[in-house]
Design a protein around this motif. Structure first.
Motif, PDB file in Angstrom:
ATOM      1  N   PHE A   2      16.615 -56.672 -13.530  1.00  0.00           N
ATOM      2  CA  PHE A   2      16.665 -54.672 -13.696  1.00  0.00           C
ATOM      3  C   PHE A   2      17.768 -54.783 -12.301  1.00  0.00           C
ATOM      4  O   PHE A   2      17.324 -55.179 -11.443  1.00  0.00           O
ATOM      5  CB  PHE A   2      15.446 -54.211 -13.079  1.00  0.00           C
ATOM      6  N   VAL A   3      18.755 -53.838 -13.008  1.00  0.00           N
ATOM      7  CA  VAL A   3      19.478 -53.510 -11.484  1.00  0.00           C
ATOM      8  C   VAL A   3      19.525 -51.645 -12.060  1.00  0.00           C
ATOM      9  O   VAL A   3      19.015 -50.751 -12.678  1.00  0.00           O
ATOM     10  CB  VAL A   3      20.801 -53.727 -11.874  1.00  0.00           C
ATOM     11  N   ALA A   4      20.020 -51.022 -10.893  1.00  0.00           N
ATOM     12  CA  ALA A   4      19.848 -49.498 -10.567  1.00  0.00           C
ATOM     13  C   ALA A   4      20.549 -48.678 -11.538  1.00  0.00           C
ATOM     14  O   ALA A   4      21.501 -49.556 -11.994  1.00  0.00           O
ATOM     15  CB  ALA A   4      19.516 -49.103  -9.428  1.00  0.00           C
ATOM     16  N   ASP A   5      20.330 -48.547 -12.041  1.00  0.00           N
ATOM     17  CA  ASP A   5      20.689 -46.821 -13.049  1.00  0.00           C
ATOM     18  C   ASP A   5      21.368 -45.955 -12.028  1.00  0.00           C
ATOM     19  O   ASP A   5      21.141 -44.851 -11.709  1.00  0.00           O
ATOM     20  CB  ASP A   5      20.096 -46.080 -13.750  1.00  0.00           C
ATOM     21  N   SER A   7      23.637 -43.639 -12.347  1.00  0.00           N
ATOM     22  CA  SER A   7      23.116 -41.979 -12.740  1.00  0.00           C
ATOM     23  C   SER A   7      21.878 -41.448 -12.611  1.00  0.00           C
ATOM     24  O   SER A   7      21.286 -40.409 -12.993  1.00  0.00           O
ATOM     25  CB  SER A   7      23.886 -41.756 -14.519  1.00  0.00           C
ATOM     26  N   LEU A   8      20.829 -41.656 -12.638  1.00  0.00           N
ATOM     27  CA  LEU A   8      19.479 -41.673 -12.445  1.00  0.00           C
ATOM     28  C   LEU A   8      19.569 -40.358 -11.535  1.00  0.00           C
ATOM     29  O   LEU A   8      19.148 -40.755 -10.432  1.00  0.00           O
ATOM     30  CB  LEU A   8      17.809 -42.756 -11.644  1.00  0.00           C
ATOM     31  N   ASP A   9      18.494 -39.571 -12.085  1.00  0.00           N
ATOM     32  CA  ASP A   9      18.037 -38.266 -11.654  1.00  0.00           C
ATOM     33  C   ASP A   9      16.131 -38.187 -10.911  1.00  0.00           C
ATOM     34  O   ASP A   9      15.536 -38.628 -12.185  1.00  0.00           O
ATOM     35  CB  ASP A   9      18.612 -37.063 -12.404  1.00  0.00           C
ATOM     36  N   MET A  10      16.581 -38.716  -9.915  1.00  0.00           N
ATOM     37  CA  MET A  10      15.107 -38.848  -9.128  1.00  0.00           C
ATOM     38  C   MET A  10      14.283 -37.533  -8.965  1.00  0.00           C
ATOM     39  O   MET A  10      13.178 -38.485  -9.025  1.00  0.00           O
ATOM     40  CB  MET A  10      14.797 -39.789  -8.115  1.00  0.00           C
ATOM     41  N   SER A  11      14.833 -36.794  -9.803  1.00  0.00           N
ATOM     42  CA  SER A  11      14.112 -35.218  -8.860  1.00  0.00           C
ATOM     43  C   SER A  11      13.268 -35.567 -10.378  1.00  0.00           C
ATOM     44  O   SER A  11      13.181 -35.477 -11.267  1.00  0.00           O
ATOM     45  CB  SER A  11      14.800 -34.329  -9.240  1.00  0.00           C
ATOM     46  N   LEU A  12      11.551 -34.497  -9.848  1.00  0.00           N
ATOM     47  CA  LEU A  12      10.512 -34.464 -11.654  1.00  0.00           C
ATOM     48  C   LEU A  12      11.071 -33.286 -11.830  1.00  0.00           C
ATOM     49  O   LEU A  12      11.491 -32.113 -11.563  1.00  0.00           O
ATOM     50  CB  LEU A  12       9.057 -34.447 -10.520  1.00  0.00           C
ATOM     51  N   HIS A  13      10.320 -33.171 -12.521  1.00  0.00           N
ATOM     52  CA  HIS A  13      10.378 -31.956 -13.886  1.00  0.00           C
ATOM     53  C   HIS A  13       9.930 -30.918 -12.724  1.00  0.00           C
ATOM     54  O   HIS A  13       8.934 -30.835 -12.181  1.00  0.00           O
ATOM     55  CB  HIS A  13       9.912 -32.001 -15.331  1.00  0.00           C
ATOM     56  N   LYS A  14      11.267 -29.566 -13.351  1.00  0.00           N
ATOM     57  CA  LYS A  14      10.865 -28.341 -12.396  1.00  0.00           C
ATOM     58  C   LYS A  14       9.156 -28.081 -12.886  1.00  0.00           C
ATOM     59  O   LYS A  14       8.868 -27.040 -12.016  1.00  0.00           O
ATOM     60  CB  LYS A  14      12.063 -26.750 -12.841  1.00  0.00           C
ATOM     61  N   ASN A  15       8.655 -27.905 -13.815  1.00  0.00           N
ATOM     62  CA  ASN A  15       7.841 -27.274 -14.066  1.00  0.00           C
ATOM     63  C   ASN A  15       6.675 -28.305 -14.195  1.00  0.00           C
ATOM     64  O   ASN A  15       5.214 -27.697 -14.754  1.00  0.00           O
ATOM     65  CB  ASN A  15       8.055 -26.870 -16.271  1.00  0.00           C
ATOM     66  N   LEU A  16       6.836 -29.283 -13.660  1.00  0.00           N
ATOM     67  CA  LEU A  16       5.306 -30.164 -13.167  1.00  0.00           C
ATOM     68  C   LEU A  16       4.508 -29.691 -12.922  1.00  0.00           C
ATOM     69  O   LEU A  16       4.770 -28.593 -11.626  1.00  0.00           O
ATOM     70  CB  LEU A  16       6.408 -31.664 -12.332  1.00  0.00           C
ATOM     71  N   ASN A  17       3.355 -29.750 -13.273  1.00  0.00           N
ATOM     72  CA  ASN A  17       1.846 -28.564 -12.870  1.00  0.00           C
ATOM     73  C   ASN A  17       1.669 -29.564 -12.335  1.00  0.00           C
ATOM     74  O   ASN A  17       0.246 -31.295 -12.488  1.00  0.00           O
ATOM     75  CB  ASN A  17       1.090 -28.473 -14.157  1.00  0.00           C
ATOM     76  N   LYS A  18       1.399 -29.852 -10.545  1.00  0.00           N
ATOM     77  CA  LYS A  18       0.719 -30.312  -9.392  1.00  0.00           C
ATOM     78  C   LYS A  18      -1.030 -30.376 -10.173  1.00  0.00           C
ATOM     79  O   LYS A  18      -1.697 -31.574  -9.425  1.00  0.00           O
ATOM     80  CB  LYS A  18       0.863 -30.552  -7.899  1.00  0.00           C
ATOM     81  N   LYS A 327      11.000 -48.944  -8.225  1.00  0.00           N
ATOM     82  CA  LYS A 327      11.980 -47.968  -8.536  1.00  0.00           C
ATOM     83  C   LYS A 327      10.703 -47.497  -9.322  1.00  0.00           C
ATOM     84  O   LYS A 327      10.675 -45.898  -8.961  1.00  0.00           O
ATOM     85  CB  LYS A 327      12.759 -47.575  -9.557  1.00  0.00           C
ATOM     86  N   ILE A 328      10.055 -47.476  -9.914  1.00  0.00           N
ATOM     87  CA  ILE A 328       8.263 -46.482 -10.615  1.00  0.00           C
ATOM     88  C   ILE A 328       7.569 -46.614  -9.531  1.00  0.00           C
ATOM     89  O   ILE A 328       6.849 -44.961  -9.261  1.00  0.00           O
ATOM     90  CB  ILE A 328       7.355 -48.076 -11.690  1.00  0.00           C
ATOM     91  N   SER A 329       7.633 -47.394  -8.707  1.00  0.00           N
ATOM     92  CA  SER A 329       6.389 -46.897  -7.394  1.00  0.00           C
ATOM     93  C   SER A 329       7.089 -45.939  -6.700  1.00  0.00           C
ATOM     94  O   SER A 329       6.703 -44.657  -6.343  1.00  0.00           O
ATOM     95  CB  SER A 329       6.763 -48.076  -6.422  1.00  0.00           C
ATOM     96  N   SER A 330       8.316 -46.070  -6.395  1.00  0.00           N
ATOM     97  CA  SER A 330       9.025 -44.646  -5.823  1.00  0.00           C
ATOM     98  C   SER A 330       8.814 -43.359  -6.821  1.00  0.00           C
ATOM     99  O   SER A 330       8.573 -42.140  -6.016  1.00  0.00           O
ATOM    100  CB  SER A 330      10.548 -44.889  -5.493  1.00  0.00           C
TER     101      SER A 330
END
Length: 337
Positions: A2-5, A7-18, A327-330
């Motif tokens: 695996f190599v890094a993407d 363009s990956l946006d690591m931000s989570l969805h704004k509407n994520l319900n914690k 990456k998944i762990s992050s």
């Protein structure tokens, strides 16, 4: 591997319900390495796997589905594998009905549902819910099936296109079960499937989910893996497996199980419609088309974190999955799992 993407946006969805419990999706095209990566992830996180694969639901279909063997399943049990006989059907609605209670039970055990597979419609229905449609009309269904037997599913797809272009655009002519349902709803009610679905509210998905996909722009490398895997299936006894299925169950080539990639082509080989070289050619071509359709789904999938496999480095001696696991762990840490 695996190599890094970049363009990956690591931000989570704004509407994520914690406040919702967590879940993880691991998607990707066929032969991309999802199962092996899932095993690696389960070594580090308290995951419990639910299979999202419309072919793995069938018993006795082991080689052509690349089903994990018994030793693997003892190490990493999978839910929703081997739950139907090949002469039975299984729908996306049934998947959602089965998966949600399993996810709840996994959560109650203090673990995290990890949904792994490439049947993209199952993920879509799981996330969005499904319309409450009118019950099946057996007389209409029999007429549709009779017409399909006479004219073929391409003609039936063309009929659906004329009636309900929106529904038809999302379907391949091989998706006979869904084409049949779209026609059936219209003939029974005078209203298209799309209009039924548009009127009904979405059923909220009761999890905060991190969605990952194995993604490659190196199609030649993926196609090489597909060819290698299909050749391996042939050497492992795929032809004999289909012959045994035909003797053990009352099957026909239009059943959902026998429309699965590889099985359809072996069926034609056993009926002496193609020879062995054509079987290899057509089986790998059909698998490549499946991968293309899966990547088309993923290209427009929202809130997706791409994992980019470098298949050419898979034999370099380095850890083939470390980059993906990190990456998944992050992302999971950002989800506060």
């Amino acid at each position: 591997f695996f190599v890094a993407d970049k363009s990956l946006d690591m931000s989570l969805h704004k509407n994520l319900n914690k406040h919702l419990p967590p879940a993880v999706f691991l998607m990707g095209p066929t032969a991309s390495g999802k199962t092996a990566l899932a095993e690696r992830l389960a070594e580090q996180w308290p995951f419990e796997v639910i299979s999202v694969d419309s072919a793995l639901v069938y018993r006795d279909m082991n080689i052509g589905t690349a089903k994990p063997d018994n030793d693997f399943l003892q190490r990493l049990p999978h839910h929703l594998i081997n739950i139907r006989n090949p002469d039975e059907s299984y729908s996306a609605a049934e998947f959602r009905r089965d998966a949600l209670p399993l996810m709840q039970a996994i959560t109650e055990r203090g673990r995290i549902p990890l949904l792994v597979g490439g049947t993209m419609l199952y993920y879509k229905i799981l996330l969005e819910g499904i319309a409450d449609l009118p019950p099946a009309d057996e007389a209409i269904r029999e007429q549709i099936l009779a017409d399909a037997e006479t004219h073929g599913w391409q003609v039936m797809h063309d009929r659906l296109q004329a009636i309900d272009p929106q529904a038809a655009a999302a379907l391949h002519p091989n998706h006979s079960q869904r084409i049949q349902r779209g026609l059936e709803v219209f003939y029974a009610t005078g209203e298209t499937l799309s209009s039924h679905q548009a009127r009904q509210p979405k059923d909220p998905f009761p999890y905060r989910v991190a969605q990952f996909a194995l993604w490659t722009e190196n199609r030649a490398a993926l196609h090489a893996r597909i060819l290698e895997r299909f050749e391996l299936m042939m050497s492992q006894g795929l032809i004999e497996e289909v012959a045994q299925l035909r003797s053990q169950y009352q099957l026909d080539p239009d059943m959902p199980s026998m429309r699965a990639v590889g099985y359809r082509q072996v069926w034609d080989y056993l009926d002496n419609k193609i020879d062995r070289s054509q079987l290899l050619e057509q089986g790998t071509a059909a698998t490549r088309q499946l991968a293309k359709r899966q990547l088309t789904w993923l290209r427009k999938w929202p809130d997706l974190h791409r994992l980019c496999p470098d298949y050419e480095q898979a034999t370099s001696g380095s850890d083939p999955q470390l980059s993906a696991v990190n990456k998944i762990s992050s992302v999971l840490q950002e989800l506060s799992l």
